[in-house]
Design an enzyme around this catalytic site. Structure first.
Site, short mmCIF file in Angstrom:
data_model
loop_
_atom_site.label_atom_id
_atom_site.label_comp_id
_atom_site.label_asym_id
_atom_site.label_seq_id
_atom_site.Cartn_x
_atom_site.Cartn_y
_atom_site.Cartn_z
N LYS A 141 -11.11 25.22 -22.86
CA LYS A 141 -12.62 24.35 -23.10
C LYS A 141 -12.86 23.34 -22.08
O LYS A 141 -13.07 22.09 -22.15
CB LYS A 141 -12.41 23.33 -24.69
N GLU B 273 -4.90 13.39 -17.05
CA GLU B 273 -5.69 12.64 -16.08
C GLU B 273 -6.48 12.68 -16.22
O GLU B 273 -7.42 12.45 -17.14
CB GLU B 273 -5.89 14.62 -15.26
P1 NAP Z 1 -14.69 12.82 -21.79
O1 NAP Z 1 -15.65 12.76 -22.09
O2 NAP Z 1 -13.94 12.21 -21.84
O3 NAP Z 1 -14.71 14.23 -22.03
C1 NAP Z 1 -13.32 15.15 -21.07
C2 NAP Z 1 -13.51 16.35 -22.21
O4 NAP Z 1 -13.33 16.27 -23.74
C3 NAP Z 1 -15.05 17.00 -22.12
O5 NAP Z 1 -14.26 18.98 -22.39
C4 NAP Z 1 -15.09 16.83 -24.04
O6 NAP Z 1 -16.00 17.82 -24.26
C5 NAP Z 1 -14.02 16.58 -24.12
N1 NAP Z 1 -13.89 15.53 -25.25
C6 NAP Z 1 -15.22 14.79 -25.85
N2 NAP Z 1 -14.42 13.88 -26.80
C7 NAP Z 1 -12.98 14.69 -27.16
C8 NAP Z 1 -12.15 14.34 -28.35
N3 NAP Z 1 -12.82 13.60 -29.57
N4 NAP Z 1 -11.92 15.51 -28.44
C9 NAP Z 1 -11.41 16.56 -28.03
N5 NAP Z 1 -11.71 16.59 -26.87
C10 NAP Z 1 -13.27 15.75 -26.23
O7 NAP Z 1 -14.94 12.74 -19.89
P2 NAP Z 1 -16.05 12.98 -18.83
O8 NAP Z 1 -17.08 12.19 -19.72
O9 NAP Z 1 -16.10 14.84 -19.06
O10 NAP Z 1 -15.63 12.90 -18.10
C11 NAP Z 1 -15.86 11.57 -17.30
C12 NAP Z 1 -13.70 10.57 -17.31
O11 NAP Z 1 -13.19 11.89 -16.59
C13 NAP Z 1 -14.02 10.21 -16.57
O12 NAP Z 1 -13.58 8.58 -16.95
C14 NAP Z 1 -12.77 10.20 -15.37
O13 NAP Z 1 -12.50 9.60 -14.56
C15 NAP Z 1 -11.90 11.48 -15.90
N6 NAP Z 1 -11.28 11.85 -15.13
C16 NAP Z 1 -10.20 11.69 -14.90
C17 NAP Z 1 -9.87 13.14 -13.41
C18 NAP Z 1 -8.32 12.76 -13.31
O14 NAP Z 1 -7.80 13.66 -12.65
N7 NAP Z 1 -7.57 12.13 -13.10
C19 NAP Z 1 -10.52 13.35 -12.85
C20 NAP Z 1 -11.71 13.93 -12.85
C21 NAP Z 1 -12.09 13.06 -14.18
P3 NAP Z 1 -17.73 17.54 -24.64
O15 NAP Z 1 -18.22 17.99 -23.06
O16 NAP Z 1 -18.15 18.68 -25.25
O17 NAP Z 1 -18.32 16.38 -25.13
#
Ligand code: NAP
Length: 477
Positions: free
Chosen positions: A169, A244
């Site tokens: 997803k 991650e």
């Molecule tokens: P996010 O809100 O956590 O979303 C990531 C993924 O999880 C999306 O596909 C999202 O779907 C899904 N998701 C959201 N809420 C969920 C829930 N309650 N249950 C299951 N899945 C859920 O993060 P983001 O805003 O997309 O990305 C930014 C974050 O990613 C930052 O904190 C960044 O540091 C981190 N990141 C980490 C790495 C690493 O390698 N460590 C790399 C890149 C980014 P929807 O989009 O449909 O809500």
């Protein structure tokens, strides 16, 4: 469109959702919105494909993966433009990201040939011990919007090279980039069910993955908050997890550093993707004796940053992903100013002309920031560079480690002993030493503390998709 069992299809509910260009506010496309029923169909397809995919030779799997990589390479320009329209990063950065996404496919296509087992001396003369490696099974993968291509192949490539099948997803902000990657898998002829894409409702799609006893592994890239919730949910069926998560990267500049290079590095690491990467510099610590000089160099170099639509030539900072991201940045700046920080440049949303239609923010530098401010505790995910001063090596190591995060960190110094002393003391999974952009396919990427568990990339990344099986053989000798 969803991609399930080798077929492109609409969601079973026929629901769709819109994708918005953050630079213009325009609707880019409307795409299928999957739910639990679609996810379950994809999990069933992945389960059905598992045995035959796992039995293929590494060389056969290599051929599919190489083909998908070549297809993506041949479409660099069109895919990069799509990424820019979908999430805003400048086209040059989008091309760079696609290059990295392809590197993961190329690298793991080869690495699949090196999944070795062991033989172990037995405790009896008539026994033999052999350890074999086997694919862990069906994988559930969830990816974020900030690297909408590379975060996908960083999971899919090691998973399928190991012989696993996968249901992914992608973030709801960037389903189109994900579709491009899966088109390449489809055209490369991967057997039905090996890779499946179900975009849509996070709670429904991911919920189905978490509940399923068939899904043996969850690999997630995203926020720490959601990651923690998925770890909790994975306990019920005891899934293996890779997480991650977020970062709060410190960038240490010592008085013996090449200040020009350190300033260039800080800008590269801070403002790439408009500050929206998990390894982005979040806090810049500069030794007091050179702090004023460093701030002057940074201010001069920042004049070269051009904010705008990433499709326009010369632009190197695109929009933030949405209004919420702007509000977070504004809140951190207001908090810092109320606690004594000084604004050196930027500080506001850009509202002139065409920029008013998008979510653009000025590259910003704050001086006199302290550990008490939100900006030192929370991931910023925006183009704000707070500069903190320090006096001693001991002090800055303590401050750099004073966070629950532990993903990337950076050290700029020309003293070899200090490089090792400081790098070894930093509680982070990655240390860039005079290097602001360390990520490559062959190295282990990942964090400690609340930045996650597991590593992606390199020989380490494939481990997460493999199990050990211990064969104890009794012979007649
Ligand atoms: P996010 O809100 O956590 O979303 C990531 C993924 O999880 C999306 O596909 C999202 O779907 C899904 N998701 C959201 N809420 C969920 C829930 N309650 N249950 C299951 N899945 C859920 O993060 P983001 O805003 O997309 O990305 C930014 C974050 O990613 C930052 O904190 C960044 O540091 C981190 N990141 C980490 C790495 C690493 O390698 N460590 C790399 C890149 C980014 P929807 O989009 O449909 O809500």
């Amino acid at each position: 469109m969803l991609y399930i069992n080798g077929q492109w299809c609409d969601a079973h509910s026929n629901q769709t959702f819109e994708v918005k260009n953050p630079a213009t506010g325009d609707i880019v496309a409307s795409v299928a919105k999957g739910d639990a029923v679609d996810a379950e169909a994809a999990i069933t397809a992945a389960q059905a494909a598992l045995q035959s995919w796992g039995k293929k030779t590494a060389k056969e799997r290599y051929a599919y993966m190489k083909k998908a990589a070549d297809i993506l390479r041949s479409r660099t320009d069109e895919i990069a433009e799509l990424v820019t329209r979908e999430m805003g990063k400048p086209v040059a950065e989008a091309k760079g990201e696609l290059g990295l996404a392809i590197d993961y496919l190329d690298w793991y296509a080869e690495e699949g040939k090196r999944i070795y087992g062991d033989t172990i001396p037995a405790s009896a003369t008539n026994k033999r011990i052999i350890v074999i490696r086997q694919p862990i099974g069906v994988v559930g993968a969830i990816t974020p919007w900030n690297f909408p291509l590379a975060m996908i192949t960083r999971k899919v490539a090691p998973a399928i090279a190991a012989g696993c099948t996968i249901v992914l997803k992608a973030a709801s902000a960037t389903p189109l980039s994900a579709i491009e990657i899966f088109k390449a898998f489809d055209e490369a002829g991967l057997p039905p069910g090996v890779v499946n894409l179900v975009n849509g409702s996070a709670s429904a799609v991911v919920g189905a993955m978490m509940k399923s006893p068939v899904v043996r592994k969850i690999t997630f890239t995203g926020s720490t908050e959601v990651g923690k919730e998925l770890v909790r949910q994975s306990a019920d069926t005891m899934k293996k997890v890779s997480m991650e998560l977020g970062g709060n990267a410190p960038f240490l500049v010592f008085e013996d550093a090449d200040l020009e290079k350190a300033a260039e590095g800080a800008i590269a690491s801070k403002f790439r993707n408009a500050g929206q990467t998990c390894v982005c510099t979040n806090r810049i610590y500069v030794q007091k004796s050179v702090a004023k000089k460093f701030a002057e160099i940074i201010a001069e170099k920042m004049k070269l940053l051009v904010v705008g639509n990433g499709l326009d030539a010369g632009v190197n900072i695109g929009p933030l992903i949405d209004n919420q991201a702007i509000e977070k940045v504004e809140d951190q700046i207001a908090d810092a100013m109320s606690k004594g920080a000084t604004l050196i440049s930027g500080g506001s949303r850009l509202m002139e002309g065409e920029l008013a239609k998008g979510t653009f923010f000025q590259p910003t530098v704050l001086l006199h920031t302290t550990q008490e401010m939100k900006i030192s505790r929370e991931e910023t995910f925006g183009p704000v560079a707070p500069i903190f001063e320090f006096e001693t090596e001991e002090e800055v190591i303590q401050k750099a480690n004073d966070t629950e995060f532990g993903l990337a960190s950076y050290v700029f110094t020309q003293n070899l002993s200090r490089m090792f002393r400081v790098a070894e003391a930093l509680e982070y999974g990655i240390v860039g030493i005079n290097d602001p952009l360390p990520t490559v396919a062959q190295a282990p990427f990942g964090g400690v503390k609340e930045s996650g568990v597991g590593r992606e990339g390199g020989k380490y990344g494939i481990e997460d998709y493999l199990d050990y099986k211990f064969l104890s053989i009794q012979l007649e000798i």
